[in-house]
Design an enzyme around this catalytic site. Structure first.
Site, short mmCIF file in Angstrom:
data_model
loop_
_atom_site.label_atom_id
_atom_site.label_comp_id
_atom_site.label_asym_id
_atom_site.label_seq_id
_atom_site.Cartn_x
_atom_site.Cartn_y
_atom_site.Cartn_z
N SER A 1 0.80 -1.29 0.02
CA SER A 1 0.00 -0.01 0.17
C SER A 1 0.80 1.21 -0.18
O SER A 1 1.72 1.39 0.74
CB SER A 1 -1.02 0.05 1.03
N CYS B 1 -0.54 3.68 10.53
CA CYS B 1 0.14 4.58 9.72
C CYS B 1 0.72 5.60 10.82
O CYS B 1 0.19 6.19 11.38
CB CYS B 1 -0.74 5.41 8.77
N GLY C 1 12.31 0.40 3.31
CA GLY C 1 13.51 -0.01 2.51
C GLY C 1 14.50 -0.99 3.20
O GLY C 1 14.25 -1.33 4.31
N GLY D 1 9.14 -5.28 4.27
CA GLY D 1 9.90 -4.38 5.05
C GLY D 1 11.24 -4.70 4.09
O GLY D 1 11.97 -5.74 4.80
C1 LIG Z 1 5.83 6.60 -0.14
C2 LIG Z 1 5.27 5.39 0.93
C3 LIG Z 1 3.91 5.56 1.08
C4 LIG Z 1 3.20 4.52 1.97
N1 LIG Z 1 1.76 4.60 2.34
C5 LIG Z 1 1.26 3.77 2.68
C6 LIG Z 1 -0.27 3.70 3.11
O1 LIG Z 1 -0.84 4.36 2.46
N2 LIG Z 1 -0.72 2.59 3.64
C7 LIG Z 1 0.05 1.65 4.32
O2 LIG Z 1 -0.46 0.93 4.74
N3 LIG Z 1 1.50 1.80 4.19
C8 LIG Z 1 1.95 2.44 3.45
N4 LIG Z 1 3.52 2.54 3.38
C9 LIG Z 1 4.10 1.38 4.05
C10 LIG Z 1 4.38 0.31 3.18
O3 LIG Z 1 3.35 -0.11 2.59
C11 LIG Z 1 5.28 -0.54 3.65
O4 LIG Z 1 4.54 -1.15 4.89
C12 LIG Z 1 6.57 -0.23 4.25
O5 LIG Z 1 7.14 0.69 3.36
C13 LIG Z 1 7.58 -1.31 4.45
O6 LIG Z 1 8.06 -1.94 3.43
P1 LIG Z 1 9.24 -1.50 2.23
O7 LIG Z 1 10.38 -1.29 3.05
O8 LIG Z 1 9.16 -2.80 1.46
O9 LIG Z 1 8.65 -0.42 1.60
C14 LIG Z 1 3.97 3.55 2.47
C15 LIG Z 1 5.48 3.43 2.20
C16 LIG Z 1 5.90 4.39 1.50
C17 LIG Z 1 7.43 4.31 1.35
#
Ligand SMILES: Cc1cc2nc3c(=O)[nH]c(=O)nc-3n(C[C@H](O)[C@H](O)[C@H](O)COP(=O)(O)O)c2cc1C
Length: 310
Positions: free
Chosen positions: A21, A131, A224, A250
């Site tokens: 998301s 969030c 990231g 994550g």
């Molecule tokens: C720019 C951005 C916007 C995000 N917006 C949401 C969101 O609207 N809802 C949500 O549940 N998580 C949101 N997240 C979190 C991601 O869904 C995810 O849980 C988190 O980034 C960890 O995964 P990653 O390290 O692969 O990015 C957002 C992350 C980023 C970087």
């Protein structure tokens, strides 16, 4: 032939690779870069009852091996989402998981769930109770925390939403807690079909010339590769305590990191920040996962999940 299919509640996925998301827009932004049909599922940007303009800019900045964001759940509101965004998402041909949120008034979760319950194009509902970028004023917990930072509030919200919908319910947890397994158990006890972890870690970055935080809201959510080992540890801890499936995320960037999460107990995995760097990453992970399973003579994905050796 290897079998990558997996069920999350009543949601049937042809493979376990999702996009997270908020990191994949409403999918149309990515259709020139990736074959959307190859994905296991798409999780929409979190939607709230009313539209939200989001937080002040700057809302993002790069950090070592990751990024900080404080978007503040910018979205058009549920009515416009259903009318304009959902039909576009549905064109992808894969299950659409709709992420919903409300911290100011948790009862809005019930209204959102009732609206989505009526829509056949919605494959599952993800409750974003984690969030870090909106001011939490939980009326249920009566404390200034996120819902997912409080065992009782998590239980009450999930239980109330469970009554409002028959759709598969996924609860997204915050890593900004002392004991994530305790919160996971609250969601399970309240009837969540699955868990999604983790959301971002609260962090901060400073511009030493202006002496201001690089994010207007001062703090933001860190995501990231920088968070990968902590997220992985949390998935493993939760897997050892709950019965319901986990969608792990994550810092997943490639096949190897995706398999780490599967071995630690994730039934499915989600790619987030990497989509900004390599929009093809999720498709590449599907291909890589198939090749890994064939090479290691693993016929069925279920034989990989939680397959960590002690
Ligand atoms: C720019 C951005 C916007 C995000 N917006 C949401 C969101 O609207 N809802 C949500 O549940 N998580 C949101 N997240 C979190 C991601 O869904 C995810 O849980 C988190 O980034 C960890 O995964 P990653 O390290 O692969 O990015 C957002 C992350 C980023 C970087």
């Amino acid at each position: 032939m290897v079998d990558l299919s997996i069920n999350i509640g009543r949601l049937k996925l042809k493979n376990p690779v999702m996009v997270a998301s908020g990191t994949f827009g409403y999918a149309e932004e990515f259709e020139d870069f990736i074959d959307l049909k190859k994905l296991g599922a798409i999780v929409s940007k979190t939607v709230t009852l009313e539209c939200r303009p989001g937080n002040r800019v700057p809302r993002t900045c790069e950090t070592p091996a990751g990024m900080l964001n404080s978007i503040g759940l910018e979205n058009p509101g549920i009515d416009k989402f259903v009318k304009e965004k959902l039909p576009v998402l549905k064109k992808s041909g894969v299950p659409i998981i709709v992420s919903v949120s409300s911290e100011a008034n948790p009862r809005e979760f019930i209204l959102l769930a009732k609206i989505l319950d009526e829509i056949k194009e919605v494959a599952a509902i993800e409750l974003n109770i984690s969030c870090p970028n909106i001011r939490p004023q939980s009326q249920i917990s009566k404390v200034s925390r996120l819902i997912s930072q409080d065992f009782n509030a998590t239980y009450e919200v999930v239980k109330a939403v469970r009554k409002a919908t028959k759709k598969t319910l996924i609860t997204k947890l915050s890593p900004n807690v002392t004991d994530i397994a305790e919160i996971a158990l609250a969601a399970q006890k309240a009837g969540s079909d699955a868990l999604c972890l983790v959301n971002t870690f609260i962090g901060m970055s400073v511009d030493i010339d202006t002496r201001r935080p690089k994010i207007a809201a001062a703090t933001g959510g860190l995501s990231g590769p920088a968070i990968r080992p902590i997220a992985l540890r949390m998935v493993w801890e939760v897997y050892n305590k709950v019965r319901i499936p986990i969608i792990g995320m994550g810092g997943i960037t490639d096949t190897e990191s995706a398999i780490e999460f599967l071995l630690a107990g994730s039934s499915a995995i989600s790619l987030g920040t990497v989509n900004f760097v390599n929009p093809k990453a999720a498709e590449e992970v599907v291909v890589g996962l198939k090749a890994y399973m064939a090479k290691n003579k693993i016929k069925n994905l279920k034989n990989l999940i939680g397959g960590l050796r002690g």
